[in-house]
Design a protein around this motif. Sequence first.
Motif, PDB file in Angstrom:
ATOM      1  N   VAL A  42      -3.543  15.002   1.658  1.00  0.00           N
ATOM      2  CA  VAL A  42      -4.153  14.536   0.408  1.00  0.00           C
ATOM      3  C   VAL A  42      -5.326  13.598   0.708  1.00  0.00           C
ATOM      4  CG1 VAL A  42      -3.739  13.196  -1.692  1.00  0.00           C
ATOM      5  CG2 VAL A  42      -1.999  14.791  -0.864  1.00  0.00           C
ATOM      6  N   THR A  43      -6.443  13.812  -0.015  1.00  0.00           N
ATOM      7  CA  THR A  43      -7.624  12.954   0.148  1.00  0.00           C
ATOM      8  C   THR A  43      -7.893  12.080  -1.068  1.00  0.00           C
ATOM      9  OG1 THR A  43      -9.095  14.677  -0.728  1.00  0.00           O
ATOM     10  CG2 THR A  43      -8.721  14.645   1.663  1.00  0.00           C
ATOM     11  N   THR A  83     -13.097  -1.618  -2.726  1.00  0.00           N
ATOM     12  CA  THR A  83     -13.902  -1.190  -1.573  1.00  0.00           C
ATOM     13  C   THR A  83     -13.616   0.255  -1.171  1.00  0.00           C
ATOM     14  OG1 THR A  83     -12.272  -1.951   0.055  1.00  0.00           O
ATOM     15  CG2 THR A  83     -13.881  -3.562  -0.723  1.00  0.00           C
ATOM     16  N   LEU A  84     -12.553   0.865  -1.697  1.00  0.00           N
ATOM     17  CA  LEU A  84     -12.223   2.236  -1.321  1.00  0.00           C
ATOM     18  C   LEU A  84     -13.275   3.211  -1.843  1.00  0.00           C
ATOM     19  CD1 LEU A  84      -8.373   2.302  -2.039  1.00  0.00           C
ATOM     20  CD2 LEU A  84      -9.500   2.183   0.196  1.00  0.00           C
ATOM     21  N   ASP A  91     -12.437   3.474 -12.199  1.00  0.00           N
ATOM     22  CA  ASP A  91     -13.257   2.284 -11.955  1.00  0.00           C
ATOM     23  C   ASP A  91     -12.311   1.088 -11.875  1.00  0.00           C
ATOM     24  OD1 ASP A  91     -14.798  -0.007 -12.131  1.00  0.00           O
ATOM     25  OD2 ASP A  91     -16.247   0.873 -13.506  1.00  0.00           O
ATOM     26  N   PRO A  92     -12.121   0.487 -10.693  1.00  0.00           N
ATOM     27  CA  PRO A  92     -11.161  -0.610 -10.548  1.00  0.00           C
ATOM     28  C   PRO A  92     -11.424  -1.788 -11.489  1.00  0.00           C
ATOM     29  CG  PRO A  92     -11.862   0.183  -8.394  1.00  0.00           C
ATOM     30  CD  PRO A  92     -12.736   0.856  -9.410  1.00  0.00           C
ATOM     31  N   GLU A  93     -12.672  -2.171 -11.644  1.00  0.00           N
ATOM     32  CA  GLU A  93     -12.960  -3.337 -12.485  1.00  0.00           C
ATOM     33  C   GLU A  93     -12.659  -3.058 -13.949  1.00  0.00           C
ATOM     34  OE1 GLU A  93     -16.729  -5.129 -11.862  1.00  0.00           O
ATOM     35  OE2 GLU A  93     -16.465  -5.360  -9.696  1.00  0.00           O
ATOM     36  N   LEU A 102       0.134   6.163   0.235  1.00  0.00           N
ATOM     37  CA  LEU A 102      -0.558   7.271   0.890  1.00  0.00           C
ATOM     38  C   LEU A 102      -1.771   6.832   1.701  1.00  0.00           C
ATOM     39  CD1 LEU A 102      -0.546  10.149  -1.758  1.00  0.00           C
ATOM     40  CD2 LEU A 102       1.079   9.684   0.063  1.00  0.00           C
ATOM     41  N   GLY A 103      -2.263   5.652   1.432  1.00  0.00           N
ATOM     42  CA  GLY A 103      -3.471   5.211   2.114  1.00  0.00           C
ATOM     43  C   GLY A 103      -4.724   5.930   1.674  1.00  0.00           C
ATOM     44  N   VAL A 104      -4.681   6.531   0.477  1.00  0.00           N
ATOM     45  CA  VAL A 104      -5.856   7.212  -0.087  1.00  0.00           C
ATOM     46  C   VAL A 104      -6.088   6.672  -1.500  1.00  0.00           C
ATOM     47  CG1 VAL A 104      -5.542   9.302   1.280  1.00  0.00           C
ATOM     48  CG2 VAL A 104      -4.471   9.134  -0.956  1.00  0.00           C
TER      49      VAL A 104
END
Length: 405
Positions: free
Chosen positions: A350-351, A185-186, A394-396, A374-376
Motif C-alpha cells: 500500500v502507498t 510533512t508526509l 489536508d492536515p490543517e 502502515l507508515g503511509v
Amino acid sequence: MDLNDLLPYLIGAPVLVAGAVAAVVVRRRRPGAPTADERTAPPAGTTSSTTAPPEAPTPDVATPAATTDAAAPGVEVPDTAELTTAPPLETPAPTAGRLRRLRERLARSGSPLGTRLLGVLSRDHLTEDDWDELEETLLLADVGAGPTDELIAALRTRVRVDGLRDGAQAREVLREQLLALVDPTLDRSLRTSPTTGEDGTRVPAVVLVVGVNGTGKTTTVGKLARVLVADGSSVVLGAADTFRAAAADQLETWGSRVGVPTVRSDRDGADPAAVAFDAVRAGVADGADVVLVDTAGRLQNKAGLMDELGKITRVITRTAPLSEVLLVLDATTGQNGLNQARVFGEVAGVTGIVLTKLDGTAKGGIVVAVQRELGVPVKLVGLGEGPDDLAPFDPEAFVDGLLEG
C-alpha cells in the motif's frame, strides 16, 4: 344503332373503369414494397422469442404528414431529437476547496473530539483526573495508545512550562500538538501522471484500489475517477472485482456519468488479473492518463488474498508499472479497520490510504492511528454520500475542523 346494339358497351364500361382504377392503385405502390401481409409476417427462419414491432405502413403520398400544430391546446409535444439524444455528461465539482466542506461539517456537528479536548484543557487547574479524561477521549477517538501517550506528554510539558491562561491559548497548544500527530510533512500527492516506457511509448499511471467489501471501495473508485476528470485527466476504469455480481455494473454507471470507459468481463467469476491486464492495455491504446483498477475485497484468508493481488500486480506490470496502491478503509470501524490495514499492508504494498465516512466526527483519530500502523499517508478522504464528496486530505483543514466544533 338501336338499344340492343349498345347494350354490350354499356355493360362493359364499368368493368373498364374499375380496371383502370385498379391499375392506378397498383402503380402507386412502390416497386418492391411489401404488401400488408408481407409486412406483418415474421421473417423466415426467425427463432427468437422476442417479437419485433411491426413495420409502419408506407403512408399514402397524398396524405399530409401530421404536424405538432395538431396538438391539443396546453399539451406540450416532446421534441423527438431530445428523445434519442444521450443525456449530457456530468461535470464533476473542482477538487480545490472540497476539504473546506469537511471543516464546515465538523464545525456544525460540534466535533466530539475537539470539543471534549478543549473543554478539559480550558479548566483552571488540571488534575490527574483531567489528564485521565483527556487520555480516555483520545483513545475513544481511535487515536491509538502510542500517539495518545505522545500527545498527553507534550501537553503536560506545555502546560507546566507555559501555563494555559485562557481558552484561546489552550486551543492553539492543542492545534499544534494534533497537527504534529497528523504529520503535515508526509507526501500526500497522488502519482497519476503518465510515464514513458523503456521503448519510448507513453504509459498511463496505474492505480490499484484494494480494500474489504463494505468499506465503499467500488464507490470510492467511481468518485476518484470524478476527481481525476475534474483535474483534467483522461481515465479508464478496470472492473477487476469479478466476484461481486453488481460491482462491474456499479463501476460502469459511475464511469458513464463522466464519459469514462469501463473494461469489464462478460461473465461473473472471471479471472481478475485478465480484466486488469485488459484495462491497462486499453489505457495504453487510448492514450489515457490514468487506469483505475477496482479489485475484490475478500478476506477469508490471507494466503488467498496474497495470491490474487500478487497475480494482478504481476500481470499489470508486464505492460505498465504500478503508480499507486490505495487502501480504502471505513473511518468508523476503529480497531477492525486497523486489522484490515495490517493485512493489506503486508500483501499489497500500500502507498496511500483513502478514509471513507470521515464525517463521523467521533472517530477522527483513525487518521493518526492508520498512518502510524502502515507508515503511509492518508491521501484522500470521503466526506459524505454525494458523488463529489471525495477530497484530497489536508492536515490543517482537518485539525481545524476538529477544533471548531
